[in-house]
Design a protein around this motif. Structure first.
Motif, short mmCIF file in Angstrom:
data_model
loop_
_atom_site.label_atom_id
_atom_site.label_comp_id
_atom_site.label_asym_id
_atom_site.label_seq_id
_atom_site.Cartn_x
_atom_site.Cartn_y
_atom_site.Cartn_z
N LEU A 174 0.83 -1.20 0.00
CA LEU A 174 0.00 0.00 0.00
C LEU A 174 0.87 1.25 0.00
N GLY A 175 0.39 2.28 -0.69
CA GLY A 175 1.16 3.50 -0.85
C GLY A 175 0.95 4.51 0.25
N ALA A 176 1.61 5.66 0.09
CA ALA A 176 1.61 6.69 1.13
C ALA A 176 0.23 7.27 1.40
N SER A 177 -0.65 7.24 0.42
CA SER A 177 -1.98 7.82 0.60
C SER A 177 -2.95 6.89 1.30
N SER A 178 -2.53 5.66 1.54
CA SER A 178 -3.40 4.69 2.22
C SER A 178 -3.32 4.89 3.74
N GLY A 179 -4.14 4.18 4.45
CA GLY A 179 -4.09 4.26 5.90
C GLY A 179 -3.00 3.41 6.51
N ALA A 180 -2.35 2.60 5.69
CA ALA A 180 -1.29 1.70 6.18
C ALA A 180 -0.19 1.60 5.14
N PRO A 181 0.55 2.69 4.92
CA PRO A 181 1.59 2.66 3.88
C PRO A 181 2.65 1.60 4.16
N GLY A 182 2.92 0.78 3.15
CA GLY A 182 3.90 -0.28 3.29
C GLY A 182 3.31 -1.64 3.57
N LEU A 183 2.02 -1.70 3.91
CA LEU A 183 1.41 -3.00 4.20
C LEU A 183 1.29 -3.80 2.91
N LEU A 184 1.80 -5.03 2.94
CA LEU A 184 1.89 -5.85 1.73
C LEU A 184 0.98 -7.06 1.76
N ALA A 185 0.93 -7.75 2.89
CA ALA A 185 0.22 -9.04 2.93
C ALA A 185 -0.16 -9.35 4.37
N ALA A 186 -0.97 -10.40 4.51
CA ALA A 186 -1.37 -10.89 5.83
C ALA A 186 -1.42 -12.41 5.80
N SER A 187 -1.23 -13.02 6.97
CA SER A 187 -1.28 -14.48 7.05
C SER A 187 -1.74 -14.87 8.45
N THR A 188 -2.00 -16.15 8.63
CA THR A 188 -2.39 -16.63 9.96
C THR A 188 -1.20 -17.12 10.75
N GLU A 189 -0.12 -17.48 10.06
CA GLU A 189 1.00 -18.13 10.74
C GLU A 189 2.26 -17.28 10.70
N LEU A 190 3.12 -17.50 11.69
CA LEU A 190 4.42 -16.84 11.73
C LEU A 190 5.46 -17.95 11.95
N LEU A 191 5.89 -18.54 10.85
CA LEU A 191 6.81 -19.66 10.92
C LEU A 191 8.23 -19.21 10.57
N PRO A 192 9.25 -19.86 11.12
CA PRO A 192 10.63 -19.46 10.85
C PRO A 192 10.98 -19.40 9.36
N ALA A 193 10.52 -20.39 8.57
CA ALA A 193 10.83 -20.37 7.14
C ALA A 193 10.21 -19.17 6.46
N ARG A 194 9.00 -18.80 6.86
CA ARG A 194 8.34 -17.63 6.30
C ARG A 194 9.09 -16.36 6.69
N ASP A 229 -1.38 -8.12 19.00
CA ASP A 229 -1.98 -9.36 19.46
C ASP A 229 -3.46 -9.38 19.08
N GLY A 230 -3.91 -10.50 18.54
CA GLY A 230 -5.30 -10.61 18.11
C GLY A 230 -5.51 -10.30 16.65
N GLN A 231 -4.52 -9.71 15.99
CA GLN A 231 -4.59 -9.45 14.56
C GLN A 231 -3.97 -10.61 13.79
N PRO A 232 -4.28 -10.73 12.49
CA PRO A 232 -3.48 -11.65 11.67
C PRO A 232 -2.06 -11.12 11.58
N VAL A 233 -1.15 -11.97 11.13
CA VAL A 233 0.24 -11.53 10.93
C VAL A 233 0.25 -10.57 9.74
N LEU A 234 0.73 -9.36 9.95
CA LEU A 234 0.78 -8.35 8.89
C LEU A 234 2.22 -8.19 8.43
N TRP A 235 2.42 -8.19 7.11
CA TRP A 235 3.75 -8.14 6.51
C TRP A 235 3.93 -6.81 5.79
N TRP A 236 5.09 -6.16 6.01
CA TRP A 236 5.31 -4.78 5.56
C TRP A 236 6.57 -4.65 4.73
N SER A 237 6.52 -3.70 3.80
CA SER A 237 7.70 -3.29 3.04
C SER A 237 7.53 -1.81 2.69
#
Length: 248
Positions: free
Chosen positions: A18-38, A53-61
């Motif tokens: 998501l870009g600078a004009s969004s409410g979450a600039p840099g947000l790329l993806a979400a998942s349910t798991e947070l595994l070492p390989a990921r 805590d309580g949110q899905p795993v949010l991934w940013w760039s």
């Protein structure tokens, strides 16, 4: 729309964040798991997790990206005096990977201006501790009279260090650990510490923003390099101070 990642899905290209004009600039993806390989795959692509805590795993760039070049680390006169004392006084110690999980727990409990709670949950500690056991995640710890008083942790891939969090229970204790880390990274020709997002505190230490494209290009080249060793103590500060003096 951000991408929802199923267990075996690859990350989307970071340009889809998501870009600078969004409410979450840099947000790329979400998942349910947070595994070492990921996690490892994320860092290799310039992506990091950050969520509550309580949110899905949010991934940013994010774009731009905050970095600290070890060569540009700013040391105030008062901190320089402190580092000289720490380097010579046996009451002070720099320990590397002595108690990684304890550093993470201390970072989770550290108060953050403008933030309630922490993203460093039990699941996050478990995932990064697995990376630590595999040799990818490290802690640099400041000890005084046998008691841990500050430190930091992050992920090391090749000649790239991805900083995650710091804590201090004594004045400048986290900066002491950071100075030791910077000294070690300079010795092994690591050119960039990823700081993720812009804060006034990081800027005061010499961090600055670069474009995401520049950051990703550096990451792709650096993570393929030979891994650096992870063993040093507070005497690293003497070499660091000497290098500072030679540049002034």
């Amino acid at each position: 729309m951000i991408t929802w990642l199923r267990p075996n899905d690859p990350f989307p290209p970071v340009k889809r964040a998501l870009g600078a004009s969004s409410g979450a600039p840099g947000l790329l993806a979400a998942s349910t798991e947070l595994l070492p390989a990921r996690l490892l795959d994320a860092y290799r692509h310039g992506i990091f997790p950050w969520y509550s805590d309580g949110q899905p795993v949010l991934w940013w760039s994010p774009d731009p990206r905050m970095i600290l070049r070890p060569s540009a680390f700013k040391v105030s006169p008062s901190l320089r005096k402190t580092l000289r004392r720490v380097a010579r006084d046996p009451a002070w110690e720099i320990r590397v990977d002595h108690d990684f999980a304890a550093v993470m727990r201390a970072c989770a409990q550290a108060p953050r201006q403008g933030q309630d709670g922490t993203w460093i949950t039990t699941a996050v500690i478990d995932a990064y501790s697995a990376l630590h056991r595999a040799g990818y995640a490290h802690s640099v710890e400041t000890w005084y009279n046998g008691v841990p008083v500050g430190g930091l942790y992050g992920v090391s891939l090749g000649r790239m260090f991805f900083g995650e969090s710091m804590f201090a229970a004594m004045t400048d204790a986290s900066k002491i650990a950071l100075a030791a880390l910077v000294g070690h990274l300079r010795q092994h020709k690591v050119e960039v510490i990823d700081c993720q997002q812009n804060t006034a505190h990081l800027a005061s230490l010499g961090a600055h923003e670069i474009t995401r494209t520049t950051f990703i290009e550096h990451v792709q080249a650096s993570v393929e390099a030979e891994p650096i060793p992870w063993r040093f103590d507070q005497t690293i500060l003497l070499d660091f101070l000497a290098s500072q003096a030679s540049q002034s």
